[in-house]
Structures are given as structure tokens and as C-alpha cells.
Design a protein around this motif. Structure first.
Motif, mmCIF file in Angstrom:
data_model
loop_
_atom_site.group_PDB
_atom_site.id
_atom_site.type_symbol
_atom_site.label_atom_id
_atom_site.label_comp_id
_atom_site.label_asym_id
_atom_site.label_seq_id
_atom_site.Cartn_x
_atom_site.Cartn_y
_atom_site.Cartn_z
ATOM 1 N N GLY A 133 0.814 -1.204 0.000
ATOM 2 C CA GLY A 133 0.000 0.000 0.000
ATOM 3 C C GLY A 133 0.850 1.257 0.000
ATOM 4 O O GLY A 133 0.563 2.224 -0.731
ATOM 5 N N ALA A 134 1.918 1.257 0.822
ATOM 6 C CA ALA A 134 2.801 2.426 0.875
ATOM 7 C C ALA A 134 3.504 2.629 -0.466
ATOM 8 O O ALA A 134 3.677 3.768 -0.930
ATOM 9 C CB ALA A 134 3.821 2.245 1.993
ATOM 10 N N TRP A 135 3.908 1.528 -1.113
ATOM 11 C CA TRP A 135 4.575 1.637 -2.419
ATOM 12 C C TRP A 135 3.630 2.217 -3.461
ATOM 13 O O TRP A 135 4.014 3.065 -4.267
ATOM 14 C CB TRP A 135 5.056 0.256 -2.872
ATOM 15 C CG TRP A 135 5.676 0.280 -4.245
ATOM 16 C CD1 TRP A 135 6.951 0.620 -4.564
ATOM 17 C CD2 TRP A 135 5.006 -0.026 -5.489
ATOM 18 N NE1 TRP A 135 7.134 0.537 -5.929
ATOM 19 C CE2 TRP A 135 5.968 0.146 -6.520
ATOM 20 C CE3 TRP A 135 3.723 -0.428 -5.809
ATOM 21 C CZ2 TRP A 135 5.653 -0.079 -7.852
ATOM 22 C CZ3 TRP A 135 3.410 -0.644 -7.138
ATOM 23 C CH2 TRP A 135 4.375 -0.473 -8.150
ATOM 24 N N MET A 136 2.371 1.731 -3.446
ATOM 25 C CA MET A 136 1.398 2.245 -4.401
ATOM 26 C C MET A 136 1.158 3.738 -4.201
ATOM 27 O O MET A 136 1.060 4.508 -5.166
ATOM 28 C CB MET A 136 0.073 1.484 -4.248
ATOM 29 C CG MET A 136 0.131 0.046 -4.732
ATOM 30 S SD MET A 136 0.191 -0.085 -6.543
ATOM 31 C CE MET A 136 -1.496 0.323 -6.968
ATOM 32 N N GLN A 137 1.086 4.152 -2.942
ATOM 33 C CA GLN A 137 0.869 5.563 -2.666
ATOM 34 C C GLN A 137 2.054 6.406 -3.131
ATOM 35 O O GLN A 137 1.881 7.497 -3.678
ATOM 36 C CB GLN A 137 0.611 5.774 -1.176
ATOM 37 C CG GLN A 137 -0.758 5.279 -0.730
ATOM 38 C CD GLN A 137 -0.992 5.501 0.742
ATOM 39 O OE1 GLN A 137 -0.059 5.469 1.547
ATOM 40 N NE2 GLN A 137 -2.242 5.718 1.119
ATOM 41 N N ARG A 138 3.269 5.889 -2.907
ATOM 42 C CA ARG A 138 4.458 6.632 -3.374
ATOM 43 C C ARG A 138 4.518 6.653 -4.886
ATOM 44 O O ARG A 138 4.886 7.657 -5.494
ATOM 45 C CB ARG A 138 5.733 5.984 -2.812
ATOM 46 C CG ARG A 138 5.939 6.165 -1.330
ATOM 47 C CD ARG A 138 7.365 5.819 -0.931
ATOM 48 N NE ARG A 138 7.712 4.449 -1.309
ATOM 49 C CZ ARG A 138 7.537 3.399 -0.524
ATOM 50 N NH1 ARG A 138 6.996 3.555 0.678
ATOM 51 N NH2 ARG A 138 7.884 2.194 -0.922
ATOM 52 N N ARG A 139 4.148 5.508 -5.492
ATOM 53 C CA ARG A 139 4.222 5.396 -6.951
ATOM 54 C C ARG A 139 3.316 6.414 -7.630
ATOM 55 O O ARG A 139 3.663 6.973 -8.678
ATOM 56 C CB ARG A 139 3.832 3.972 -7.354
ATOM 57 C CG ARG A 139 3.727 3.729 -8.855
ATOM 58 C CD ARG A 139 5.082 3.836 -9.545
ATOM 59 N NE ARG A 139 4.976 3.570 -10.963
ATOM 60 C CZ ARG A 139 4.528 4.436 -11.865
ATOM 61 N NH1 ARG A 139 4.146 5.656 -11.487
ATOM 62 N NH2 ARG A 139 4.479 4.113 -13.140
ATOM 63 N N PHE A 140 2.157 6.625 -7.041
ATOM 64 C CA PHE A 140 1.195 7.530 -7.651
ATOM 65 C C PHE A 140 1.004 8.813 -6.839
ATOM 66 O O PHE A 140 -0.033 9.456 -6.921
ATOM 67 C CB PHE A 140 -0.163 6.831 -7.803
ATOM 68 C CG PHE A 140 -0.137 5.678 -8.751
ATOM 69 C CD1 PHE A 140 -0.166 5.891 -10.120
ATOM 70 C CD2 PHE A 140 -0.062 4.383 -8.282
ATOM 71 C CE1 PHE A 140 -0.137 4.817 -11.004
ATOM 72 C CE2 PHE A 140 -0.036 3.302 -9.151
ATOM 73 C CZ PHE A 140 -0.073 3.527 -10.517
#
Length: 238
Positions: free
Chosen positions: A89-96
């Protein structure tokens, strides 16, 4: 229903979400936590159903749930399921994450999708519905997601509404898996799975009530272990 509450919550969030106070949102969360506890206890008490006792013996059902929770919890902890979901979830938030001048649509879509789809209720509710044990857990999740959608949409706008498509696809697939298992697994195995899920749901309630942050996702392997333990005892008894 879950898709509908996300859509309605998104509209309300864009229009009036910013007017809800933190006190009101906290009170709603507490009320939902209490209802979650009620549903969890009701599900967990199915451990006393006669069909399970007849299959494994009168004293074994509680031990099956205990064994499933312990073995599943150890496996989930070693696999770091909760931690990996949070990292994803944290990666997805950083990615976008929003760049300067970038629209919040994608950020709202990703954030809401992660919150709505990676929690234990996604799996517990959809499986329970597919197994034919009722949609109470999904109805509860629908209400939770509806209020969460209001809060998210108040911050991120219409992108939150697009997450309803992810909810439809993922929970639809999980419900289909539950339906297949319901056709394959005997009633005793389904009962053990449901009772184990009820105990896990108590952990969700404790989190909503802010009493204990139990890593419920790490317990998800217990849903696989419970029917396996039932089958083991059935074989031993035969």
C-alpha cells in the motif's frame, strides 16, 4: 451493495464530506466496531454446530479453531502478510503520489482501492458470502467503506469513486472462490472455516474500537488450516 456504498459515499464526500467533524467520524467508527463484534461473536459461536461435532467429536471443534489460529498465525507471521500488505500500500501511494500540479484523481483511486480491498474483511466477507453463510460481513464492510469513501472523497475528489470497480472485481472473484469451496467442502469443513473467520473478525472489531492493533492479516492462513484439521480428524476417526 459494497460498490453502491462506495459510489454514494464518494458523491457525499465531494459534496458535504468536509462538514463532518472528527468527533462524528470517531463515533461512527466506534458504532461500527461494536456491530462488528456482534457479527464476529455470532460467527464464532457456530463452532458449536452439531454438524461439526458429529464429524470430529464433541470436544474437538474448539481445538480445531485454536490449532488453526495458532498454526495460521505462525505461518502468516513468518510470511509477514500484514507487513507486506502495508508495504504494498505504501509503495502504491508513493508510486502515484501527487506531483506539482498533478490531478488528485489517481491518488484518490489508488488510496481508496488499497483501503477497500486489502483488509481482512475483504476476504472474510466475500468467502462467507460465497460459502452460503450469509452476507452480514459484506454488509458491514459496505457500511465501513461508505463512510471511508466520504472521508477520502472530501480530500481526493472523484478518483475515489473509480475504486468501486476494483471492489467489484476483487470481491466478486473472492465470492466466486467461496462458492466453489462451498460446493467442494463438506458442511463440517465449511463450519470450521466460518467459526475461525468469526474469531478473526473479533480482531477486526478490536482494531475498530482502538483497543488492540491485532495483525489480523497474518491470521488469514488459518482459513486454510481449519478445514485441513477437520479433514485430518475425520480420517483419524474413520
Amino acid at each position: 451493495m459494497n460498490v453502491a456504498t462506495v459510489l454514494i459515499g464518494s458523491v457525499l464526500g465531494v459534496l458535504i464530506g468536509h462538514r463532518l467533524s472528527h468527533r462524528t467520524r470517531d463515533l461512527v467508527t466506534d458504532a461500527l466496531g461494536l456491530v462488528t463484534l456482534l457479527i464476529a461473536i455470532t460467527s464464532a459461536l457456530t463452532v458449536g454446530d452439531q454438524v461439526l461435532g458429529d464429524a470430529v467429536g464433541g470436544s474437538a471443534p474448539i481445538l480445531i479453531v485454536l490449532g488453526a489460529m495458532l498454526i495460521g498465525g505462525i505461518a502468516g507471521s513468518l510470511l509477514r502478510i500484514e507487513e507486506r500488505l502495508e508495504e504494498f500500500g505504501a509503495w502504491m501511494q508513493r508510486r502515484f503520489s501527487r506531483g506539482e500540479g498533478e490531478s488528485t484523481f489517481v491518488e484518490g483511486f489508488v488510496t481508496a482501492s488499497m483501503v477497500f480491498c486489502v483488509g481482512p474483511l475483504t476476504f472474510l466477507g466475500a468467502l462467507s458470502d460465497g460459502l452460503g453463510r450469509g452476507a452480514d460481513q459484506l454488509f458491514l464492510k459496505a457500511v465501513l467503506d461508505g463512510f471511508a469513501a466520504i472521508a477520502f472523497a472530501a480530500s481526493f475528489g472523484w478518483g475515489v469513486m473509480a475504486s468501486a470497480l476494483v471492489v467489484l472485481v476483487l470481491q466478486g472473484l473472492m465470492t466466486a472462490v467461496g462458492a466453489v469451496l462451498g460446493d467442494v467442502l463438506p458442511d463440517a469443513h465449511v463450519t470450521a472455516l466460518g467459526a475461525t473467520g468469526g474469531v478473526m473478525l473479533i480482531g477486526v472489531a478490536l482494531r475498530l474500537l482502538k483497543l488492540k492493533q491485532i495483525a489480523v492479516a497474518d491470521l488469514l492462513p488459518a482459513l486454510i488450516v481449519a478445514p485441513l484439521l477437520v479433514q485430518l480428524l475425520v480420517v483419524i476417526r474413520s
